[in-house]
Design a protein around this motif. Structure first.
Motif, PDB file in Angstrom:
ATOM      1  N   GLN A 179       1.758  -3.331   3.997  1.00 39.62           N
ATOM      2  CA  GLN A 179       0.767  -4.034   3.196  1.00 39.62           C
ATOM      3  C   GLN A 179      -0.597  -4.068   3.871  1.00 39.62           C
ATOM      4  N   ARG A 180      -0.850  -3.058   4.714  1.00 37.90           N
ATOM      5  CA  ARG A 180      -2.155  -2.895   5.346  1.00 37.90           C
ATOM      6  C   ARG A 180      -2.625  -1.472   5.086  1.00 37.90           C
ATOM      7  N   ALA A 181      -3.929  -1.308   4.855  1.00 42.22           N
ATOM      8  CA  ALA A 181      -4.474   0.016   4.572  1.00 42.22           C
ATOM      9  C   ALA A 181      -4.446   0.868   5.827  1.00 42.22           C
ATOM     10  N   MET A 182      -3.701   1.970   5.786  1.00 41.13           N
ATOM     11  CA  MET A 182      -3.624   2.899   6.912  1.00 41.13           C
ATOM     12  C   MET A 182      -3.645   4.315   6.364  1.00 41.13           C
ATOM     13  N   SER A 183      -4.222   5.231   7.121  1.00 33.06           N
ATOM     14  CA  SER A 183      -4.374   6.593   6.617  1.00 33.06           C
ATOM     15  C   SER A 183      -3.077   7.384   6.675  1.00 33.06           C
ATOM     16  N   LEU A 184      -2.277   7.171   7.702  1.00 34.09           N
ATOM     17  CA  LEU A 184      -1.042   7.949   7.854  1.00 34.09           C
ATOM     18  C   LEU A 184       0.002   7.071   8.533  1.00 34.09           C
ATOM     19  N   PRO A 185       0.687   6.273   7.747  1.00 34.40           N
ATOM     20  CA  PRO A 185       1.638   5.323   8.326  1.00 34.40           C
ATOM     21  C   PRO A 185       2.971   5.971   8.680  1.00 34.40           C
ATOM     22  N   THR A 186       3.042   6.556   9.854  1.00 35.35           N
ATOM     23  CA  THR A 186       4.257   7.254  10.286  1.00 35.35           C
ATOM     24  C   THR A 186       4.946   6.582  11.456  1.00 35.35           C
ATOM     25  N   THR A 187       4.477   5.405  11.853  1.00 37.57           N
ATOM     26  CA  THR A 187       5.128   4.681  12.934  1.00 37.57           C
ATOM     27  C   THR A 187       5.684   3.363  12.412  1.00 37.57           C
ATOM     28  N   PRO A 188       6.759   2.859  13.028  1.00 35.01           N
ATOM     29  CA  PRO A 188       7.335   1.588  12.564  1.00 35.01           C
ATOM     30  C   PRO A 188       6.327   0.446  12.585  1.00 35.01           C
ATOM     31  N   ALA A 189       5.382   0.470  13.514  1.00 33.57           N
ATOM     32  CA  ALA A 189       4.409  -0.618  13.629  1.00 33.57           C
ATOM     33  C   ALA A 189       3.503  -0.729  12.408  1.00 33.57           C
ATOM     34  N   ALA A 190       3.443   0.332  11.596  1.00 37.61           N
ATOM     35  CA  ALA A 190       2.580   0.318  10.409  1.00 37.61           C
ATOM     36  C   ALA A 190       3.213  -0.429   9.239  1.00 37.61           C
ATOM     37  N   TYR A 191       4.453  -0.833   9.383  1.00 34.77           N
ATOM     38  CA  TYR A 191       5.194  -1.440   8.285  1.00 34.77           C
ATOM     39  C   TYR A 191       5.460  -2.914   8.546  1.00 34.77           C
ATOM     40  N   ASP A 192       5.443  -3.672   7.464  1.00 33.16           N
ATOM     41  CA  ASP A 192       5.551  -5.115   7.574  1.00 33.16           C
ATOM     42  C   ASP A 192       6.932  -5.656   7.203  1.00 33.16           C
ATOM     43  N   TYR A 193       7.635  -4.955   6.361  1.00 35.76           N
ATOM     44  CA  TYR A 193       8.936  -5.441   5.902  1.00 35.76           C
ATOM     45  C   TYR A 193       9.952  -4.309   5.983  1.00 35.76           C
ATOM     46  N   TRP A 194      11.193  -4.686   6.302  1.00 36.33           N
ATOM     47  CA  TRP A 194      12.261  -3.722   6.504  1.00 36.33           C
ATOM     48  C   TRP A 194      13.518  -4.153   5.780  1.00 36.33           C
ATOM     49  N   GLY A 195      14.278  -3.160   5.334  1.00 35.14           N
ATOM     50  CA  GLY A 195      15.601  -3.434   4.821  1.00 35.14           C
ATOM     51  C   GLY A 195      16.607  -3.509   5.949  1.00 35.14           C
ATOM     52  N   GLN A 196      17.856  -3.750   5.599  1.00 43.49           N
ATOM     53  CA  GLN A 196      18.902  -3.932   6.611  1.00 43.49           C
ATOM     54  C   GLN A 196      19.498  -2.601   7.063  1.00 43.49           C
ATOM     55  N   GLY A 197      19.205  -1.531   6.330  1.00 45.17           N
ATOM     56  CA  GLY A 197      19.697  -0.209   6.712  1.00 45.17           C
ATOM     57  C   GLY A 197      20.968   0.178   5.976  1.00 45.17           C
TER      58      GLY A 197
ATOM     59  N   TYR B 142       0.837  -1.194   0.000  1.00 42.63           N
ATOM     60  CA  TYR B 142       0.000   0.000   0.000  1.00 42.63           C
ATOM     61  C   TYR B 142       0.876   1.250   0.000  1.00 42.63           C
ATOM     62  N   TYR B 143       2.005   1.185   0.679  1.00 47.52           N
ATOM     63  CA  TYR B 143       2.874   2.345   0.824  1.00 47.52           C
ATOM     64  C   TYR B 143       4.276   1.853   1.165  1.00 47.52           C
ATOM     65  N   MET B 144       5.238   2.742   0.973  1.00 49.52           N
ATOM     66  CA  MET B 144       6.602   2.496   1.406  1.00 49.52           C
ATOM     67  C   MET B 144       7.118   3.742   2.088  1.00 49.52           C
ATOM     68  N   GLY B 145       8.100   3.543   2.929  1.00 56.25           N
ATOM     69  CA  GLY B 145       8.595   4.685   3.684  1.00 56.25           C
ATOM     70  C   GLY B 145      10.065   4.576   4.022  1.00 56.25           C
ATOM     71  N   TRP B 146      10.581   5.677   4.537  1.00 59.41           N
ATOM     72  CA  TRP B 146      11.954   5.750   5.043  1.00 59.41           C
ATOM     73  C   TRP B 146      11.909   6.153   6.518  1.00 59.41           C
ATOM     74  N   PHE B 147      12.730   5.479   7.300  1.00 66.86           N
ATOM     75  CA  PHE B 147      12.930   5.805   8.704  1.00 66.86           C
ATOM     76  C   PHE B 147      14.429   5.955   8.929  1.00 66.86           C
ATOM     77  N   ARG B 148      14.771   6.501  10.072  1.00 64.62           N
ATOM     78  CA  ARG B 148      16.179   6.570  10.436  1.00 64.62           C
ATOM     79  C   ARG B 148      16.336   6.345  11.929  1.00 64.62           C
ATOM     80  N   GLN B 149      17.524   5.929  12.302  1.00 68.22           N
ATOM     81  CA  GLN B 149      17.761   5.615  13.717  1.00 68.22           C
ATOM     82  C   GLN B 149      19.210   5.879  14.072  1.00 68.22           C
ATOM     83  N   VAL B 150      19.384   6.489  15.236  1.00 67.15           N
ATOM     84  CA  VAL B 150      20.710   6.662  15.816  1.00 67.15           C
ATOM     85  C   VAL B 150      20.788   5.813  17.058  1.00 67.15           C
TER      86      VAL B 150
END
Length: 125
Positions: A100-118, A32-40
């Motif tokens: 891969q779930r319908a969400m209105s504003l997926p801005t939290t990590p819990a809204a995402y199902d798959y992640w890259g290694q960074g 449904y959507y893809m995103g970018w996150f970052r972490q220190v």
């Protein structure tokens, strides 16, 4: 299942630019959507930007508006993050993610199902 592989990170001087890529494979048609996150180290994973896979609607965290641009090449199943005017506080490991779930504003990590290694981005001042 879906696999995500980021690339394009590195060392850059403050004020410089980088473009991150995220190659998606597997069950990408269910996105449904893809995103970018970052972490220190020692901090929670932080939302950067996301894009709706079908409408191309984009949403950015306030701290990157006007500097970062998220985009996709659907034909290549690739997600991009163009970063300009980089600051030392942008230093982090950057992760791409797919939801891969319908969400209105997926801005939290819990809204995402798959992640890259960074991929590490280091901005020197």
């Amino acid at each position: 299942q879906e696999q995500l592989v980021e690339s394009g990170g590195g060392l850059v001087q403050a004020g410089g630019s980088l473009r991150l890529s995220c190659a998606a494979s597997g069950r990408t048609s269910s996105n449904y959507y893809m995103g970018w996150f970052r972490q220190v180290p020692g901090k929670e994973r932080e939302f950067v930007a996301h894009i709706d896979w079908s409408s191309n609607r984009r949403y950015y965290a306030d701290f990157v508006k006007g500097r970062f641009t998220i985009s996709t090449d659907n034909a290549k199943n690739t997600l991009y993050l163009q970063m300009k005017s980089l600051k030392s506080e942008d230093t982090a490991v950057y992760y791409c993610a797919a939801g891969q779930r319908a969400m209105s504003l997926p801005t939290t990590p819990a809204a995402y199902d798959y992640w890259g290694q960074g991929t590490q981005v280091t901005v020197s001042s």
